[in-house]
Design an enzyme around this catalytic site. Structure first.
Site, PDB file in Angstrom:
ATOM      1  N   ASP A  45       0.864  -1.178   0.000  1.00  0.00           N
ATOM      2  CA  ASP A  45       0.000   0.000   0.000  1.00  0.00           C
ATOM      3  C   ASP A  45       0.899   1.226   0.000  1.00  0.00           C
ATOM      4  O   ASP A  45       1.890   1.269   0.726  1.00  0.00           O
ATOM      5  CB  ASP A  45      -0.896   0.035   1.233  1.00  0.00           C
ATOM      6  CG  ASP A  45      -2.069  -0.927   1.154  1.00  0.00           C
ATOM      7  OD1 ASP A  45      -2.238  -1.603   0.123  1.00  0.00           O
ATOM      8  OD2 ASP A  45      -2.826  -1.007   2.134  1.00  0.00           O
ATOM      9  N   ASP A  76       9.065  11.947 -15.186  1.00  0.00           N
ATOM     10  CA  ASP A  76       7.960  12.273 -16.083  1.00  0.00           C
ATOM     11  C   ASP A  76       8.363  13.329 -17.106  1.00  0.00           C
ATOM     12  O   ASP A  76       7.900  13.303 -18.247  1.00  0.00           O
ATOM     13  CB  ASP A  76       6.743  12.739 -15.287  1.00  0.00           C
ATOM     14  CG  ASP A  76       6.064  11.587 -14.553  1.00  0.00           C
ATOM     15  OD1 ASP A  76       6.363  10.413 -14.866  1.00  0.00           O
ATOM     16  OD2 ASP A  76       5.244  11.862 -13.662  1.00  0.00           O
ATOM     17  N   TYR A 128      -2.759   3.854  -3.058  1.00  0.00           N
ATOM     18  CA  TYR A 128      -2.548   2.784  -4.027  1.00  0.00           C
ATOM     19  C   TYR A 128      -2.438   1.464  -3.286  1.00  0.00           C
ATOM     20  O   TYR A 128      -1.727   1.374  -2.300  1.00  0.00           O
ATOM     21  CB  TYR A 128      -1.212   2.941  -4.767  1.00  0.00           C
ATOM     22  CG  TYR A 128      -0.946   4.245  -5.433  1.00  0.00           C
ATOM     23  CD1 TYR A 128      -1.021   4.351  -6.810  1.00  0.00           C
ATOM     24  CD2 TYR A 128      -0.574   5.367  -4.703  1.00  0.00           C
ATOM     25  CE1 TYR A 128      -0.732   5.541  -7.442  1.00  0.00           C
ATOM     26  CE2 TYR A 128      -0.296   6.562  -5.323  1.00  0.00           C
ATOM     27  CZ  TYR A 128      -0.375   6.645  -6.698  1.00  0.00           C
ATOM     28  OH  TYR A 128      -0.092   7.826  -7.319  1.00  0.00           O
ATOM     29  N   ARG A 157       0.947  13.200 -12.277  1.00  0.00           N
ATOM     30  CA  ARG A 157       1.753  12.003 -12.041  1.00  0.00           C
ATOM     31  C   ARG A 157       1.354  10.991 -13.103  1.00  0.00           C
ATOM     32  O   ARG A 157       0.243  10.490 -13.107  1.00  0.00           O
ATOM     33  CB  ARG A 157       1.525  11.449 -10.643  1.00  0.00           C
ATOM     34  CG  ARG A 157       1.989  12.390  -9.534  1.00  0.00           C
ATOM     35  CD  ARG A 157       1.760  11.767  -8.165  1.00  0.00           C
ATOM     36  NE  ARG A 157       2.056  12.676  -7.097  1.00  0.00           N
ATOM     37  CZ  ARG A 157       3.170  12.654  -6.372  1.00  0.00           C
ATOM     38  NH1 ARG A 157       4.106  11.766  -6.612  1.00  0.00           N
ATOM     39  NH2 ARG A 157       3.343  13.521  -5.397  1.00  0.00           N
ATOM     40  N   LYS A 203      -3.222  -2.409  -9.857  1.00  0.00           N
ATOM     41  CA  LYS A 203      -3.338  -1.543  -8.685  1.00  0.00           C
ATOM     42  C   LYS A 203      -4.775  -1.097  -8.488  1.00  0.00           C
ATOM     43  O   LYS A 203      -5.558  -1.032  -9.433  1.00  0.00           O
ATOM     44  CB  LYS A 203      -2.394  -0.356  -8.771  1.00  0.00           C
ATOM     45  CG  LYS A 203      -2.495   0.489 -10.006  1.00  0.00           C
ATOM     46  CD  LYS A 203      -1.447   1.585  -9.997  1.00  0.00           C
ATOM     47  CE  LYS A 203      -0.598   1.516 -11.230  1.00  0.00           C
ATOM     48  NZ  LYS A 203       0.367   2.577 -11.312  1.00  0.00           N
ATOM     49  N   HIS A 257      -1.216   4.327 -16.257  1.00  0.00           N
ATOM     50  CA  HIS A 257      -2.048   5.032 -15.284  1.00  0.00           C
ATOM     51  C   HIS A 257      -1.415   6.374 -14.946  1.00  0.00           C
ATOM     52  O   HIS A 257      -0.187   6.489 -14.849  1.00  0.00           O
ATOM     53  CB  HIS A 257      -2.172   4.186 -14.005  1.00  0.00           C
ATOM     54  CG  HIS A 257      -2.827   4.909 -12.888  1.00  0.00           C
ATOM     55  ND1 HIS A 257      -2.126   5.453 -11.834  1.00  0.00           N
ATOM     56  CD2 HIS A 257      -4.133   5.197 -12.674  1.00  0.00           C
ATOM     57  CE1 HIS A 257      -2.979   6.039 -11.008  1.00  0.00           C
ATOM     58  NE2 HIS A 257      -4.186   5.900 -11.486  1.00  0.00           N
ATOM     59  N   HIS A 280       2.218   6.123 -16.175  1.00  0.00           N
ATOM     60  CA  HIS A 280       3.160   5.105 -15.710  1.00  0.00           C
ATOM     61  C   HIS A 280       2.609   3.700 -15.903  1.00  0.00           C
ATOM     62  O   HIS A 280       1.416   3.476 -15.815  1.00  0.00           O
ATOM     63  CB  HIS A 280       3.454   5.271 -14.218  1.00  0.00           C
ATOM     64  CG  HIS A 280       4.014   6.603 -13.862  1.00  0.00           C
ATOM     65  ND1 HIS A 280       3.772   7.203 -12.647  1.00  0.00           N
ATOM     66  CD2 HIS A 280       4.813   7.457 -14.541  1.00  0.00           C
ATOM     67  CE1 HIS A 280       4.400   8.368 -12.599  1.00  0.00           C
ATOM     68  NE2 HIS A 280       5.034   8.540 -13.741  1.00  0.00           N
TER      69      HIS A 280
END
Length: 191
Positions: free
Chosen positions: A49, A168, A132, A60, A72, A119, A63
């Site tokens: 988690d 990123d 997550y 973000r 996830k 995601h 990915h």
């Protein structure tokens, strides 16, 4: 808790809690192993988690992981985000489809992102916390990042992007990511 299939992405689900609201606020179950099992998700597969906190406008993503990928379960526990998933599994009937959702701390909805899907999210509030639940331990050598503004993704992010990580900022194109993923699959099948 109710699980709804995400039609645009094979294997993706949106989990909606049934909060109990009163003058104190609310109480909501944010995960239910029996509900996860009922749609074919092994609740015991989650091994980690994590939590991120982002300022408004932070982006973000996008990915995913090469190799076996990672599934996830993501939830905005505080604030609001626009959450986006893209199916990058060549064998999937929804290959290259994308879906987006506004996840909020008020709704406590969770999105199950199958392995092989990219995601990402953008924080719509100040701040936004995203929780997550992940089914594989992190292996940095398998990290794949796709440029959030890749024209082949054509994602309409709602706010100007205020901040991104170094990773990123250096992310490659969707075409580069697909080549990397295909190469990882070929390498695994040759073992």
């Amino acid at each position: 808790m109710k699980a709804t299939r995400v039609e645009a992405i094979a294997g993706a689900y949106l989990f909606e809690p049934m909060p109990h609201v009163d003058e104190r606020g609310f109480f909501a179950r944010t995960f239910d192993a029996d509900v996860a099992r009922s749609v074919g998700i092994d609740p015991g597969a989650f091994v980690q988690d994590s939590l991120s906190r982002s300022a408004k406008g932070v982006l973000r993503g996008m990915h995913l992981r090469s190799g076996a990928g990672e599934a996830k379960l993501v939830r905005c526990s505080y604030g609001a985000v626009l959450d986006v998933i893209v199916d990058l599994r060549p064998e999937s009937p929804t290959f290259l489809n994308k879906a987006s959702f506004t996840l909020t701390g008020d709704s406590q909805r969770s999105l199950y992102v199958p392995a092989g899907c990219a995601h990402g999210f953008q924080a719509l509030s100040e701040p936004a916390d995203v929780s997550y639940r992940i089914d594989r331990r992190h292996e940095p050598s398998e990290d794949v990042a796709i440029a959030y503004d890749d024209p082949d993704l054509a994602i309409a992010w709602p706010l100007p992007v205020s901040l991104r990580s170094g990773r990123d900022a250096e992310a490659g194109s969707l075409a580069d990511a697909l080549a990397l993923i295909r190469g990882a699959r070929t390498e695994r099948s040759n073992r």
